[in-house]
Design an enzyme around this catalytic site. Structure first.
Site, PDB file in Angstrom:
ATOM      1  N   ASP A  96      43.600  35.660  35.117  1.00 17.00           N
ATOM      2  CA  ASP A  96      45.022  35.630  34.763  1.00 17.00           C
ATOM      3  C   ASP A  96      45.154  35.018  33.365  1.00 17.00           C
ATOM      4  O   ASP A  96      44.151  34.818  32.665  1.00 17.00           O
ATOM      5  CB  ASP A  96      45.821  34.849  35.811  1.00 17.00           C
ATOM      6  CG  ASP A  96      45.485  33.363  35.814  1.00 17.00           C
ATOM      7  OD1 ASP A  96      44.523  32.964  35.108  1.00 17.00           O
ATOM      8  OD2 ASP A  96      46.178  32.596  36.517  1.00 17.00           O
TER       9      ASP A  96
ATOM     10  N   TYR B 180      43.633  41.448  38.812  1.00 15.84           N
ATOM     11  CA  TYR B 180      43.743  40.002  39.015  1.00 15.84           C
ATOM     12  C   TYR B 180      44.104  39.669  40.465  1.00 15.84           C
ATOM     13  O   TYR B 180      43.429  38.863  41.121  1.00 15.84           O
ATOM     14  CB  TYR B 180      44.800  39.388  38.073  1.00 15.84           C
ATOM     15  CG  TYR B 180      45.146  38.005  38.536  1.00 15.84           C
ATOM     16  CD1 TYR B 180      44.231  36.974  38.380  1.00 15.84           C
ATOM     17  CD2 TYR B 180      46.339  37.736  39.222  1.00 15.84           C
ATOM     18  CE1 TYR B 180      44.499  35.708  38.872  1.00 15.84           C
ATOM     19  CE2 TYR B 180      46.607  36.488  39.717  1.00 15.84           C
ATOM     20  CZ  TYR B 180      45.679  35.469  39.537  1.00 15.84           C
ATOM     21  OH  TYR B 180      45.933  34.231  40.044  1.00 15.84           O
TER      22      TYR B 180
ATOM     23  N   GLU C  30      50.208  34.453  44.858  1.00 18.57           N
ATOM     24  CA  GLU C  30      49.695  34.986  43.592  1.00 18.57           C
ATOM     25  C   GLU C  30      50.742  35.844  42.894  1.00 18.57           C
ATOM     26  O   GLU C  30      50.891  35.784  41.672  1.00 18.57           O
ATOM     27  CB  GLU C  30      48.418  35.803  43.830  1.00 18.57           C
ATOM     28  CG  GLU C  30      47.213  34.959  44.215  1.00 18.57           C
ATOM     29  CD  GLU C  30      46.830  33.944  43.150  1.00 18.57           C
ATOM     30  OE1 GLU C  30      47.174  34.164  41.975  1.00 18.57           O
ATOM     31  OE2 GLU C  30      46.208  32.929  43.488  1.00 18.57           O
TER      32      GLU C  30
END
Ligand code: SF4
Length: 453
Positions: A184, A166, A83
């Site tokens: 996102d 996020y 991520e």
């Protein structure tokens, strides 16, 4: 922008009937013309068939998701690294970095124990180096606070450096199965279009995402939204004819996809010219300097450079950079001109997130006297004290010529745990075969490519 065909409702379901009824009138005003933002949001969320949207997205994910290495094993550490890497970086670019990273730092502990130089080296080329620093710091905190186990609690995740709403939502949902939203850039675009919102704020998007994320398979659902934004609901020319939620999409119904979310006015990017000095020692080594830890490209290595001042020639800026990097001693050393003439190597342009820089590279071949001056400064700064140096900036007779060798490769790669004196070197003489072992930014690799073979 979609044509009339694209505006036609794609399917008749209970969820989109309100749209059909509205569009049956002689004219169909946009909601922005008839209602304030709060009215629009209530209207949308009241009529949206969330279960149908969830099912459609999960079916889409099952059938069309990309085979990405972190999806095969959603271990919290792997999810976290992926991520962070995929923020501001295309997935295709991140994949090889992810594989190399996992080979090098397979666990949180391995990352926590690694020298920052190794971490930056593994990150070099991905950009936004603060992400690498934060990952490293966070790994150390996970080891200290959580015994090396990444927490599943979103609040605890958010207390780690570099982990915001996020990333915490992505880790909590994908790795721990918690129904947390993860918004996102891709998800923002999909939700803005699904609800036909021109400029939704972060809190509003988070609320809309939280309303949608299911208790079952929340991680897959969040990834489905991301995947849709990355592969179908793209910024330009969304492929609405292939979209699994087209019949629920209010922007599609209104023909406003291209304006959702409303594009931000583009700002002019400041441009700088930098005179860059590639300094060549008589034995073929090149001088690298290390950037300060805090700031742009923090901790990375580069060729010495100075911004070209108004009215200045790039060569003069490069010479200033060379003199600064070598130290003032170079100017006072008797003998042949230590820096020698500058040989222009050309220029390369690199665009950072908020700045575009043109690097004008010049090669300076050091005379023997200049090389000696360099060795003196290495010792004087305390960065390269080693055999042949008395630590006060004076070369010992026996070690003449050996101090520079002490700060090559080996010295530069030492970190705060391994550097004599407890601090990393800030300069290093590097043989061309050693260069790949140094954390150079993508911009510096472009400069390096200007060097003749
Ligand atoms: S691809 Fe088209 S139909 Fe699907 S969410 Fe995006 S704008 Fe709507």
């Amino acid at each position: 922008m979609q044509g009339a065909r694209a505006r036609r409702p794609a399917a008749s379901t209970p969820a989109d009937r309100p749209f059909h009824r509205r569009r049956a009138g002689a004219s169909f005003p946009r909601r922005s013309d008839i209602a304030g933002p709060e009215q629009v949001r209530d209207d949308v969320t009241d009529t949206l068939d969330r279960d149908a949207v969830r099912r459609a997205l999960l079916d889409f994910y099952d059938a069309r998701r990309r085979d990405l290495p972190w999806r095969r094993d959603p271990d919290p550490y792997r999810v976290w690294v992926s991520e962070v890497m995929c923020q501001q970086t295309r997935v295709e670019t991140a994949v090889p970095y992810f594989k190399r990273w996992m080979a090098r730092f397979p666990t949180v502990d391995a990352l926590a124990e690694a020298p920052i130089d190794d971490v930056l080296h593994a990150w070099a080329g991905l950009g936004y180096y603060r992400r690498a620093h934060n990952l490293h710091r966070a790994a150390r905190l996970v080891r200290e606070r959580h015994g090396g186990r990444i927490p599943g609690d979103p609040e605890a995740l958010r207390r780690l450096p570099g982990v915001g709403d996020y990333t915490a939502g992505a880790i909590a949902s994908i790795a721990f199965g918690l129904p947390e939203p993860a918004v996102d850039g891709n998800v923002r675009r999909v939700l803005s279009r699904l609800h036909d919102l021109p400029d939704p704020g972060a809190a509003e998007l988070r609320r809309l995402a939280a309303e949608l994320v299911p208790a079952e398979r929340p991680g897959d659902f969040n990834q489905a939204l991301m995947e849709l934004g990355a592969t179908v609901c793209t910024p330009r020319s969304p492929r609405c004819d292939r979209c699994p939620i087209a019949s629920y999409c209010r922007a599609r119904a209104a023909g406003t996809q291209a304006e959702r979310p409303r594009p931000k006015p583009s700002k002019a990017i400041p441009e700088d010219d930098v005179g860059t000095a590639i300094i060549l020692a008589p034995d073929g080594a090149l001088l690298l300097v290390r950037r300060p830890e805090d700031g742009l490209l923090g901790g990375l290595w580069e060729f010495p450079g100075e911004v070209v001042a108004a009215g200045e020639m790039p060569e003069d800026a490069a010479r200033r950079a060379a003199v600064r990097a070598l130290g003032k001693a170079v100017a006072s050393v008797p003998g042949p001109a230590p820096l020698g003439p500058a040989t222009p190597l050309g220029a390369v342009v690199h665009t950072f997130s908020h700045r575009r820089i043109t690097y004008h590279a010049f090669l300076f071949a050091l005379g023997e006297a200049g090389a000696g001056a360099t060795e003196v400064r290495q010792g004087a700064d305390g960065g390269g004290a080693g055999a042949g140096d008395d630590g006060a900036g004076n070369r010992s007779g026996a070690g003449g010529g050996s101090v520079a060798n002490e700060v090559r490769g080996r010295g530069a790669r030492l970190d705060d745990a391994g550097t004599p004196g407890g601090r990393a070197h800030d300069r290093a003489w590097v043989g061309t075969t050693e260069l790949p072992g140094f954390a150079l930014s993508a911009a510096q690799r472009k400069v390096l490519a200007l060097l003749p073979d």
